[in-house]
Scaffold this active site. Sequence first.
Site, PDB file in Angstrom:
ATOM      1  N   SER A   1      37.857  35.563  40.361  1.00  0.00           N
ATOM      2  CA  SER A   1      39.161  35.835  39.735  1.00  0.00           C
ATOM      3  C   SER A   1      40.252  35.537  40.756  1.00  0.00           C
ATOM      4  CB  SER A   1      39.195  37.326  39.348  1.00  0.00           C
ATOM      5  OG  SER A   1      40.515  37.783  39.157  1.00  0.00           O
TER       6      SER A   1
ATOM      7  N   TYR B   1      38.273  46.342  39.550  1.00  0.00           N
ATOM      8  CA  TYR B   1      38.218  44.903  39.254  1.00  0.00           C
ATOM      9  C   TYR B   1      38.446  44.095  40.538  1.00  0.00           C
ATOM     10  CZ  TYR B   1      38.934  40.568  36.607  1.00  0.00           C
ATOM     11  OH  TYR B   1      38.829  39.291  36.110  1.00  0.00           O
TER      12      TYR B   1
END
Length: 254
Positions: free
Chosen positions: A146, A159
């Site tokens: 990401s 995350y």
Amino acid sequence: MILDMFKLDGKIAVVTGGARGIGQSYAIALAEAGADVAVIDVIDCAETVEKVKALGRKSASFTADLGSGKASAEQVIKEVIDVMGGIDILVNNAGIIRREPFVEHSEKNWDDVISINLSASFFLSQVAAAQMIKQGRGGKIINIASMLSFQGGVFVPGYAASKGGIKSLTMLMANELGKHNISCNAIAPGYIATENTRPIRENPERNKAILDRIPAGRWGETTDLMGIVVFLASPASDYMNGFTVAVDGGWLAR
Ligand code: NAD
């Protein structure tokens, strides 16, 4: 010829979280390049399986909650091998995000995100790599990173930690598995329009702030990631190992 190096004919791919979103585009891309594709998800994968079959490839769906530990990874990979006949390509795409400020961020949110985004990628890769070594024909493992493998973000500590961990785990896997002709790389998508990003797209301030920073001037589509997954799954990337590639419309360049 160079385009032949991107072909996946005769390969067996597995895409986790392939029921919808980016995972569905990965499954279709791999099938268009020639692979048979197994789809693992906690929700119904029928739509993806139909799309892969419509391309003339073999496909099957497997239901598993991949956040529930190593035993579930072992069980579902065993089922995939029984049905599909082996495994050449693993795409560890299944993932979730939980948004809650750092100080209040609950233990459950942290645990849920780490379990599926990081631990499941580790367990599935362990089991798949063991099978690839046994088969003796190499393999490709593609993790999903990401922008938050490179940046901290806000409100998403689990995350950010999981995606930072994915980048490091990808390098470790390359170090240990390279001698078996197994390549491990990661894709770091930018801001892509899926269910995962719906809340921030629907927040006018966040949406504008994000768009203002993307040189491409638009949210990414799941189809923007189809080229990179085929490249990383194919012989065209055989000398690439341990790297995390951003496909982000230029976000990180800003
Ligand atoms: P999505 O929510 O549309 O799809 C995620 C898929 O994973 C769903 O099909 C879901 O059912 C499945 N899944 C979730 N938990 C699971 C579990 N416990 N067991 C099995 N399957 C499970 O999200 P997406 O945007 O398509 O995200 C796919 C991947 O890409 C994720 O790893 C995400 O972190 C990553 N990513 C997305 C973006 C983005 O902008 N959308 C950006 C960077 C990275």
